[in-house]
Write an enzyme that holds these catalytic residues in place. Structure first.
Site, mmCIF file in Angstrom:
data_model
loop_
_atom_site.group_PDB
_atom_site.id
_atom_site.type_symbol
_atom_site.label_atom_id
_atom_site.label_comp_id
_atom_site.label_asym_id
_atom_site.label_seq_id
_atom_site.Cartn_x
_atom_site.Cartn_y
_atom_site.Cartn_z
ATOM 1 N N LYS A 198 0.852 -1.194 0.000
ATOM 2 C CA LYS A 198 0.000 0.000 0.000
ATOM 3 C C LYS A 198 0.888 1.244 0.000
ATOM 4 O O LYS A 198 1.463 1.620 1.008
ATOM 5 C CB LYS A 198 -0.933 0.038 1.218
ATOM 6 C CG LYS A 198 -2.092 0.982 0.932
ATOM 7 C CD LYS A 198 -2.540 1.904 2.000
ATOM 8 C CE LYS A 198 -1.826 3.058 2.521
ATOM 9 N NZ LYS A 198 -1.772 4.269 1.728
ATOM 10 N N GLY A 251 6.659 4.951 8.242
ATOM 11 C CA GLY A 251 5.854 6.165 8.281
ATOM 12 C C GLY A 251 6.001 6.839 9.625
ATOM 13 O O GLY A 251 6.986 6.630 10.339
ATOM 14 N N SER A 252 4.999 7.613 9.994
ATOM 15 C CA SER A 252 5.102 8.428 11.210
ATOM 16 C C SER A 252 4.883 7.593 12.470
ATOM 17 O O SER A 252 4.229 6.546 12.440
ATOM 18 C CB SER A 252 4.070 9.549 11.154
ATOM 19 O OG SER A 252 2.782 8.980 11.135
ATOM 20 N N THR A 253 5.389 8.097 13.574
ATOM 21 C CA THR A 253 5.256 7.393 14.850
ATOM 22 C C THR A 253 3.786 7.301 15.273
ATOM 23 O O THR A 253 3.348 6.269 15.798
ATOM 24 C CB THR A 253 6.122 8.115 15.908
ATOM 25 O OG1 THR A 253 7.491 7.903 15.542
ATOM 26 C CG2 THR A 253 5.890 7.579 17.303
ATOM 27 N N GLU A 274 8.956 1.077 11.064
ATOM 28 C CA GLU A 274 10.053 2.049 10.877
ATOM 29 C C GLU A 274 9.394 3.412 10.968
ATOM 30 O O GLU A 274 8.638 3.787 10.077
ATOM 31 C CB GLU A 274 10.699 1.883 9.494
ATOM 32 C CG GLU A 274 11.342 0.554 9.223
ATOM 33 C CD GLU A 274 12.684 0.392 9.913
ATOM 34 O OE1 GLU A 274 13.185 1.344 10.528
ATOM 35 O OE2 GLU A 274 13.214 -0.732 9.845
ATOM 36 N N CYS A 309 13.679 10.508 7.027
ATOM 37 C CA CYS A 309 13.495 10.075 8.425
ATOM 38 C C CYS A 309 14.758 10.272 9.238
ATOM 39 O O CYS A 309 14.703 10.559 10.424
ATOM 40 C CB CYS A 309 13.058 8.618 8.457
ATOM 41 S SG CYS A 309 14.166 7.524 7.564
ATOM 42 N N GLU A 408 9.148 16.059 15.092
ATOM 43 C CA GLU A 408 9.629 15.829 13.726
ATOM 44 C C GLU A 408 8.890 16.751 12.765
ATOM 45 O O GLU A 408 7.660 16.725 12.695
ATOM 46 C CB GLU A 408 9.399 14.366 13.319
ATOM 47 C CG GLU A 408 10.002 14.054 11.969
ATOM 48 C CD GLU A 408 9.748 12.621 11.519
ATOM 49 O OE1 GLU A 408 8.611 12.144 11.698
ATOM 50 O OE2 GLU A 408 10.674 11.995 10.994
HETATM 51 P P1 NAD Z 1 2.300 8.548 7.565
HETATM 52 O O1 NAD Z 1 2.463 7.810 8.835
HETATM 53 O O2 NAD Z 1 1.335 9.671 7.524
HETATM 54 O O3 NAD Z 1 1.849 7.558 6.405
HETATM 55 C C1 NAD Z 1 2.601 6.404 6.086
HETATM 56 C C2 NAD Z 1 1.687 5.403 5.421
HETATM 57 O O4 NAD Z 1 0.712 4.991 6.362
HETATM 58 C C3 NAD Z 1 0.922 5.949 4.224
HETATM 59 O O5 NAD Z 1 0.837 4.954 3.228
HETATM 60 C C4 NAD Z 1 -0.448 6.230 4.805
HETATM 61 O O6 NAD Z 1 -1.497 6.180 3.861
HETATM 62 C C5 NAD Z 1 -0.582 5.101 5.814
HETATM 63 N N1 NAD Z 1 -1.547 5.346 6.899
HETATM 64 C C6 NAD Z 1 -1.887 6.529 7.458
HETATM 65 N N2 NAD Z 1 -2.831 6.338 8.406
HETATM 66 C C7 NAD Z 1 -3.084 5.012 8.453
HETATM 67 C C8 NAD Z 1 -3.956 4.189 9.227
HETATM 68 N N3 NAD Z 1 -4.768 4.696 10.148
HETATM 69 N N4 NAD Z 1 -3.943 2.861 9.005
HETATM 70 C C9 NAD Z 1 -3.123 2.310 8.092
HETATM 71 N N5 NAD Z 1 -2.296 3.036 7.319
HETATM 72 C C10 NAD Z 1 -2.259 4.373 7.499
HETATM 73 O O7 NAD Z 1 3.757 9.007 7.147
HETATM 74 P P2 NAD Z 1 4.171 9.833 5.871
HETATM 75 O O8 NAD Z 1 3.746 11.257 6.077
HETATM 76 O O9 NAD Z 1 3.752 9.139 4.630
HETATM 77 O O10 NAD Z 1 5.759 9.729 5.928
HETATM 78 C C11 NAD Z 1 6.513 10.518 6.755
HETATM 79 C C12 NAD Z 1 6.900 9.757 7.998
HETATM 80 O O11 NAD Z 1 7.578 8.563 7.641
HETATM 81 C C13 NAD Z 1 7.876 10.513 8.882
HETATM 82 O O12 NAD Z 1 7.486 10.408 10.223
HETATM 83 C C14 NAD Z 1 9.197 9.791 8.654
HETATM 84 O O13 NAD Z 1 10.112 9.889 9.693
HETATM 85 C C15 NAD Z 1 8.736 8.398 8.449
HETATM 86 N N6 NAD Z 1 9.756 7.617 7.755
HETATM 87 C C16 NAD Z 1 10.470 6.705 8.485
HETATM 88 C C17 NAD Z 1 11.465 5.956 7.874
HETATM 89 C C18 NAD Z 1 12.251 4.936 8.649
HETATM 90 O O14 NAD Z 1 12.874 4.095 8.016
HETATM 91 N N7 NAD Z 1 12.240 4.947 9.967
HETATM 92 C C19 NAD Z 1 11.747 6.140 6.521
HETATM 93 C C20 NAD Z 1 11.004 7.079 5.805
HETATM 94 C C21 NAD Z 1 10.000 7.807 6.435
#
Ligand code: NAD
Length: 505
Positions: A198, A251-253, A274, A309, A408
């Site tokens: 996804k 994605g985000s924490t 992650e 990230c 962040e």
């Molecule tokens: P996000 O958490 O908003 O979204 C990430 C993914 O999760 C997207 O595909 C989104 O559609 C999905 N998502 C959102 N809400 C959801 C839910 N309730 N249920 C299931 N899926 C859901 O993050 P973002 O804005 O896309 O990316 C930025 C974040 O990603 C930053 O916090 C960054 O630090 C993190 N990141 C971490 C790493 C790592 O390796 N640690 C690498 C890249 C990015």
């Protein structure tokens, strides 16, 4: 859609613009080896942050599509068509997949740039090769890992083997769409699982395109599916699904925490996360080369528009060199002025969407109201293009308890914090909910190792920033996540350990 082979990579903006004219866009989901619209027929519009142009309509998948994809993935898994293939045969298919990605490198780089705004030169020289490398390295490894024999008494045999976990859902972000996807799908597929990817609703196009390349490479129908759509709809449906065995996420924490709840509310699927970061980059006065340290500190906050990230967003500088070092950073940031992402000379592109740009601008206001000194950048640029650009910003005089230092931002906003002793630097660095990465710059070997050992972070770099490759695990301590991507350790997430015991007569 028009597919483009990378025969002659454009060398100027006009060349990339002309290639963009020839590019077709696929917006449908990919389920069981076929492109299809969402069951509901719902779509969303994919806009380019470069200039606001409408790229295409994308399938907005939901619960019904998750049902179809999980069903296809489960059937493929149970059939053994992929899960029971010899590792060497899976390797051959994945190597073909990597080769096809390489062949379509220009097309994929262009899709990535148009979709999320990064400079095409980086998409072409970083994102595409790193994706190819992740798949190739993992494929090459899969027929070289062995099980174990337990240290049994003479009349017993204890075999410890790894089996694929089953159906894996991979939910990824928009900042490095292909790379983040490849770190999940390569080890998941190599170990024999069926996968549902996804992508972020902000950057779905390369994931959708990869699906067709995977099939062309020989990955059987149902084994690799792609469901574009929103997190709260299809993402949630996958996370709550009773027949998804493993959920891997970048994605985000905040979303990561929600996914743990969904797993607990459903089938206790394995969840590997992650998540975010607020990485400290610690510069001592005796750093071997302050100019180099400043150049890398600038890269650490401006590369990929700061949407990284591991961005070195907290710069901890020894007080005796702070003023000089801030000057060096400001100088180094001159090479990171935003420009047109299709111009190969551009180093800093567009911010992914209006919401992210608003967030960055809001934090710049927060920093000023908290009393930090904005000494560089922070303004919007190139508004006349209809695109979303911001000049990398530097705040000096930041305290670690300010919001700009503890939260962040995920944009090019640097917080400079002074320190006087190594102990103080370590305390400030570790005073964070995150623990993804950290760096230390010093020519004193003892200080380097003492500080590196004390830092609570998954990756620590000494006298450089953002090192590592497929051979090293990547992931976070604390609220930066659990589990590791890359290296042989990644296989742990996608396999169950089985102990099979035999008593000899
Ligand atoms: P996000 O958490 O908003 O979204 C990430 C993914 O999760 C997207 O595909 C989104 O559609 C999905 N998502 C959102 N809400 C959801 C839910 N309730 N249920 C299931 N899926 C859901 O993050 P973002 O804005 O896309 O990316 C930025 C974040 O990603 C930053 O916090 C960054 O630090 C993190 N990141 C971490 C790493 C790592 O390796 N640690 C690498 C890249 C990015």
């Amino acid at each position: 859609m028009n597919s483009i082979d990378s025969l002659t990579t454009p060398t100027d903006c006009a060349g990339w613009q002309s290639l963009a004219q020839q590019l077709g866009f696929e917006g449908r989901a990919y389920v069981n080896g076929q492109y299809q619209w969402a069951v509901s027929s719902e779509t969303f519009v994919c806009l380019s942050p470069i200039d606001g142009r409408e790229l295409t309509s994308v399938a907005s998948c939901d619960v019904a599509d998750a049902e179809l994809a999980v069903d296809a993935a489960r059937k493929a898994f149970e059939s053994g068509i992929w899960s029971q293939l010899a590792p060497a045969d899976r390797k051959a298919v994945l190597l073909r997949f990597a080769e096809l990605i390489e062949k379509h490198g220009d097309e994929l780089a262009l899709l990535e740039t148009l979709d999320m705004g990064k400079p095409v030169s980086h998409a072409r020289t970083v994102d595409v090769p790193a994706t190819v490398r992740a798949i190739r390295w993992t494929a090459e490894a899969i027929d070289k890992v062995y099980g174990e024999l337990a240290a049994t008494p003479y009349n017993q045999i204890g075999m410890i083997s790894r089996e694929p976990v089953g159906v894996v859902a991979a939910i990824v972000p928009w900042n490095f769409p292909m790379i983040m996807a490849s770190w999940k799908i390569a080890p998941a597929l190599a170990t024999g699982n069926s996968v549902i990817l996804k992508p972020s609703e902000k950057s779905p196009l390369t994931a959708i395109r990869l699906a067709a390349l995977a099939t062309e490479a020989g990955i059987p129908p149902g084994v690799f599916n792609v469901l574009p759509g929103y997190g709260h709809t299809v993402g949630k449906a996958l996370a709550l699904h009773m027949d998804v065995d493993c959920l891997v996420f970048t994605g985000s924490t905040n979303v990561a925490k929600q996914l743990m709840i969904y797993a607990g509310q459903s089938n206790m699927k394995r969840v590997y996360l992650e998540a975010g970061g607020k990485s400290p980059n610690i510069v001592f006065a005796n750093a071997p080369d302050l100019k180099k340290a400043a150049a890398e500190a600038a890269t650490a906050i401006a590369f990929n528009q700061g949407e990284v990230c591991t961005a070195g967003s907290r710069l901890l500088v020894e007080e005796s060199i702070r003023v000089e070092f801030v000057g060096l950073i400001r100088e180094a940031l001159k090479t990171w002025r935003p420009g047109h992402p299709l111009d190969p000379a551009t180093t800093c592109g567009a911010i992914v969407d209006q919401a992210q740009l608003d967030r960055i601008i809001e934090y710049i206001g927060v920093g000023q109201s908290e009393g930090a000194r904005l000494v560089e950048g922070g303004g919007r640029m190139m508004e006349e293009t209809g695109g979303l650009y911001v000049q990398p910003a530097v705040f000096d005089g930041v305290r670690n308890d300010m919001r700009i230092a503890s939260e962040e931002i995920f944009g090019p906003v640097l917080s400079v914090i002074g320190f006087t002793t190594a102990e103080e630097a370590i305390a400030i660095a570790n005073d964070s909910i995150f623990g993804l990465a950290a760096a230390v710059w010093t020519s004193d070997l003892n200080t380097a190792h003492k500080v590196a050992r004390a830092l609570r972070a998954g990756s620590v770099w000494i006298n450089h920033y953002d090192g590592g490759d497929m051979t090293a695990p990547f992931g976070g301590f604390k609220q930066s996540g659990n589990g590791r991507d890359k290296s042989l350790h990644a296989f742990d997430k996608y396999t169950e350990l089985k102990a099979t015991w035999l008593m000899l007569e």
